[in-house]
Write a protein that holds these residues in place. Structure first.
Motif, PDB file in Angstrom:
ATOM      1  N   ASN A   1       1.003  -0.733   0.117  1.00  0.00           N
ATOM      2  CA  ASN A   1      -0.248   0.161   0.101  1.00  0.00           C
ATOM      3  C   ASN A   1       0.798   1.117  -0.302  1.00  0.00           C
ATOM      4  OD1 ASN A   1      -2.599  -0.432   0.047  1.00  0.00           O
ATOM      5  ND2 ASN A   1      -2.935  -1.398   2.437  1.00  0.00           N
ATOM      6  N   ARG A   2       2.427   1.557   0.542  1.00  0.00           N
ATOM      7  CA  ARG A   2       2.608   2.208   1.237  1.00  0.00           C
ATOM      8  C   ARG A   2       4.518   2.074   1.195  1.00  0.00           C
ATOM      9  NH1 ARG A   2       0.864   8.300   3.325  1.00  0.00           N
ATOM     10  NH2 ARG A   2      -1.062   7.812   1.668  1.00  0.00           N
ATOM     11  N   VAL A   3       4.920   2.583   0.764  1.00  0.00           N
ATOM     12  CA  VAL A   3       6.447   2.323   0.993  1.00  0.00           C
ATOM     13  C   VAL A   3       6.859   4.115   1.151  1.00  0.00           C
ATOM     14  CG1 VAL A   3       8.777   2.009  -0.289  1.00  0.00           C
ATOM     15  CG2 VAL A   3       6.509   1.106  -1.348  1.00  0.00           C
ATOM     16  N   HIS A   4       8.137   3.891   2.469  1.00  0.00           N
ATOM     17  CA  HIS A   4       8.714   4.765   2.848  1.00  0.00           C
ATOM     18  C   HIS A   4      10.005   5.074   2.992  1.00  0.00           C
ATOM     19  CE1 HIS A   4       4.854   5.976   5.133  1.00  0.00           C
ATOM     20  NE2 HIS A   4       4.737   4.558   4.727  1.00  0.00           N
ATOM     21  N   ILE A   5      10.795   6.162   2.632  1.00  0.00           N
ATOM     22  CA  ILE A   5      12.029   6.228   2.109  1.00  0.00           C
ATOM     23  C   ILE A   5      12.276   7.209   2.950  1.00  0.00           C
ATOM     24  CG2 ILE A   5      14.083   7.422   1.517  1.00  0.00           C
ATOM     25  CD1 ILE A   5      12.432   6.242  -1.741  1.00  0.00           C
ATOM     26  N   LEU A   6      13.163   6.440   4.846  1.00  0.00           N
ATOM     27  CA  LEU A   6      13.749   7.629   5.720  1.00  0.00           C
ATOM     28  C   LEU A   6      15.404   7.834   5.823  1.00  0.00           C
ATOM     29  CD1 LEU A   6      10.721   6.449   8.349  1.00  0.00           C
ATOM     30  CD2 LEU A   6      10.662   8.215   6.592  1.00  0.00           C
ATOM     31  N   ASP A   7      15.869   9.033   6.711  1.00  0.00           N
ATOM     32  CA  ASP A   7      16.782   9.049   6.642  1.00  0.00           C
ATOM     33  C   ASP A   7      17.094   8.152   8.156  1.00  0.00           C
ATOM     34  OD1 ASP A   7      19.647   9.694   6.826  1.00  0.00           O
ATOM     35  OD2 ASP A   7      19.491  12.291   6.994  1.00  0.00           O
ATOM     36  N   GLY A   8      17.945   6.701   7.917  1.00  0.00           N
ATOM     37  CA  GLY A   8      17.714   6.350   9.331  1.00  0.00           C
ATOM     38  C   GLY A   8      19.351   6.846  10.248  1.00  0.00           C
ATOM     39  N   ARG A   9      19.557   7.656   9.797  1.00  0.00           N
ATOM     40  CA  ARG A   9      20.434   8.575  11.025  1.00  0.00           C
ATOM     41  C   ARG A   9      19.819   9.325  11.783  1.00  0.00           C
ATOM     42  NH1 ARG A   9      23.966  11.280   6.311  1.00  0.00           N
ATOM     43  NH2 ARG A   9      21.539  11.775   5.991  1.00  0.00           N
ATOM     44  N   ILE A  10      18.312   9.570  11.734  1.00  0.00           N
ATOM     45  CA  ILE A  10      17.203  10.828  12.865  1.00  0.00           C
ATOM     46  C   ILE A  10      16.404   9.484  13.455  1.00  0.00           C
ATOM     47  CG2 ILE A  10      15.549  12.111  12.068  1.00  0.00           C
ATOM     48  CD1 ILE A  10      15.827  12.610  10.123  1.00  0.00           C
TER      49      ILE A  10
ATOM     50  N   LEU B   1       8.342   8.516  13.992  1.00  0.00           N
ATOM     51  CA  LEU B   1       8.335  10.263  13.499  1.00  0.00           C
ATOM     52  C   LEU B   1       7.384   9.526  12.229  1.00  0.00           C
ATOM     53  CD1 LEU B   1      10.612  12.167  14.160  1.00  0.00           C
ATOM     54  CD2 LEU B   1       8.919  12.298  15.862  1.00  0.00           C
ATOM     55  N   GLU B   2       7.870   8.473  11.423  1.00  0.00           N
ATOM     56  CA  GLU B   2       7.458   8.635   9.453  1.00  0.00           C
ATOM     57  C   GLU B   2       5.560   8.211  10.240  1.00  0.00           C
ATOM     58  OE1 GLU B   2       6.271   9.022   5.815  1.00  0.00           O
ATOM     59  OE2 GLU B   2       7.603  10.529   6.953  1.00  0.00           O
ATOM     60  N   ILE B   3       4.969   7.465  10.891  1.00  0.00           N
ATOM     61  CA  ILE B   3       4.057   6.417  10.948  1.00  0.00           C
ATOM     62  C   ILE B   3       3.242   7.154  11.724  1.00  0.00           C
ATOM     63  CG2 ILE B   3       3.566   3.860  11.556  1.00  0.00           C
ATOM     64  CD1 ILE B   3       5.757   2.761  10.107  1.00  0.00           C
ATOM     65  N   PHE B   4       3.473   7.433  12.850  1.00  0.00           N
ATOM     66  CA  PHE B   4       2.929   8.358  14.025  1.00  0.00           C
ATOM     67  C   PHE B   4       2.453   9.179  13.885  1.00  0.00           C
ATOM     68  CE2 PHE B   4       3.875   3.562  16.359  1.00  0.00           C
ATOM     69  CZ  PHE B   4       2.901   3.207  15.877  1.00  0.00           C
TER      70      PHE B   4
ATOM     71  N   GLY C   1       5.055  13.469   9.451  1.00  0.00           N
ATOM     72  CA  GLY C   1       5.945  12.633   8.597  1.00  0.00           C
ATOM     73  C   GLY C   1       7.124  13.021   8.971  1.00  0.00           C
ATOM     74  N   ILE C   2       8.423  12.316   7.918  1.00  0.00           N
ATOM     75  CA  ILE C   2       9.738  13.413   7.720  1.00  0.00           C
ATOM     76  C   ILE C   2      10.215  12.462   6.795  1.00  0.00           C
ATOM     77  CG2 ILE C   2      10.079  13.488  10.494  1.00  0.00           C
ATOM     78  CD1 ILE C   2      12.363  11.467  10.058  1.00  0.00           C
ATOM     79  N   GLY C   3       9.703  11.695   6.497  1.00  0.00           N
ATOM     80  CA  GLY C   3      10.046  11.222   4.707  1.00  0.00           C
ATOM     81  C   GLY C   3       9.607  11.767   3.614  1.00  0.00           C
TER      82      GLY C   3
END
Length: 296
Positions: A264-273, A279-282, A286-288
């Motif tokens: 349904n949905r793909v997220h690209i996130l900065d794993g260094r944060i 933060l993205e999911i809840f 969101g941040i990514g």
């Protein structure tokens, strides 16, 4: 009358607001499968590693069904150096002879069990598997622009039964990207490819890539061109227009493939944060970068 109001009442109220903001997301994704591809700098920094594992463990405890697919490229290169072997790459793929494959499998198993330990320390039962277990990942030899790069596998088929069984028994599966070909030779697999293939096979609601960049930019040199949300079609336009290059090109291709195959949905996130996953999911903001279906 005694005044029992805490001095930091505003901070307490902010925490309550955060929990309330998270509630509809917890309800929406309860019992849904989320595949998290974990690698890069977030894996090499011990504090970030603990944060990622805490995030995934929290997802499990509030009702998600997470599956971790991890890499280990930097650690493999480190061990290659220890034994005096030089790492070679062609188009971003590690040239993997028999000795390198042996080192890679050893390192990936070590990383795998380390992650299992971290999850278990937080009170959640985890099981580490590789793509060889239960015939999870069946591969064929992969070539880089026609060049033979050794024991690098291209995924032909995913048999997710072992993952379904683990999820049903309330375990958190942690997958190392190694697989068999039809003759039971062992192959190293790009972790992004493995995560994408597994997400499609299990019908994941979400696929999350923890990366070393903030997300997608229309122009990587212009921070104001950040893209927080786009459809798979818009992602194809970015690729076709030459806006995306380097290691992000195959990653974005994996994203659109996942969307068109049931994710349904793909997220690209900065794993260094720290806690980027939560933060993205809840949170509403969101941040990514989120890649969604056309109808959204």
């Amino acid at each position: 009358m005694l005044n029992n109001r805490p001095e930091n009442m505003d901070e307490v109220m902010r925490k309550a607001e955060v929990l309330i903001e998270a509630l509809p997301y917890i309800q929406k994704f309860n019992r849904k499968i989320i595949v998290v591809k974990y690698g890069g700098s977030a894996m090499s920094d011990e504090e970030l590693q603990k944060n990622v594992i805490k995030d995934v463990t929290l997802l499990k405890l509030v009702g998600f069904k997470p599956i971790i697919v991890h890499g280990g490229g930097k650690e493999i290169s480190r061990w290659m150096g220890k034994v005096g072997k030089e790492s070679r790459f062609i188009n971003g793929l590690r040239v993997t002879d028999a000795d390198t494959m042996e080192i890679a499998e050893m390192v990936l198993n070590k990383v795998n069990k380390s992650l299992v330990t971290m999850v278990q320390e937080l009170g959640v039962r985890a099981v580490g598997v590789s793509g060889k277990d239960g015939g999870l990942l069946n591969v064929e030899k992969k070539y880089a622009d026609g060049q033979d790069i050794g024991f690098v596998g291209n995924i032909k088929e995913v048999n997710p039964k072992v993952l379904y069984d683990l999820l049903e028994k309330d375990f958190l599966p942690i997958v190392a990207p190694v697989g068999f070909d039809d003759d039971f030779h062992t192959y190293n697999i790009n972790a992004d490819d493995a995560a994408c293939a597994i997400a499609k096979a299990v019908g994941a609601d979400k696929l999350v890539f923890l990366t070393d960049i903030e997300g997608l930019y229309r122009d990587i040199n212009d921070k104001s061109s950040f893209i927080s949300r786009l459809t798979a079609g818009q992602a194809d336009e970015l690729i076709g227009g030459g806006f995306i290059g380097g290691g992000m090109l195959p990653k974005l291709g994996n994203c659109t493939s996942a969307i068109r195959n049931g994710v349904n949905r793909v997220h690209i996130l900065d794993g260094r944060i720290p806690h980027c996953l939560l933060l993205e999911i809840f949170t509403n903001q969101g941040i990514g970068t989120a890649i969604v279906r056309e109808e959204e």
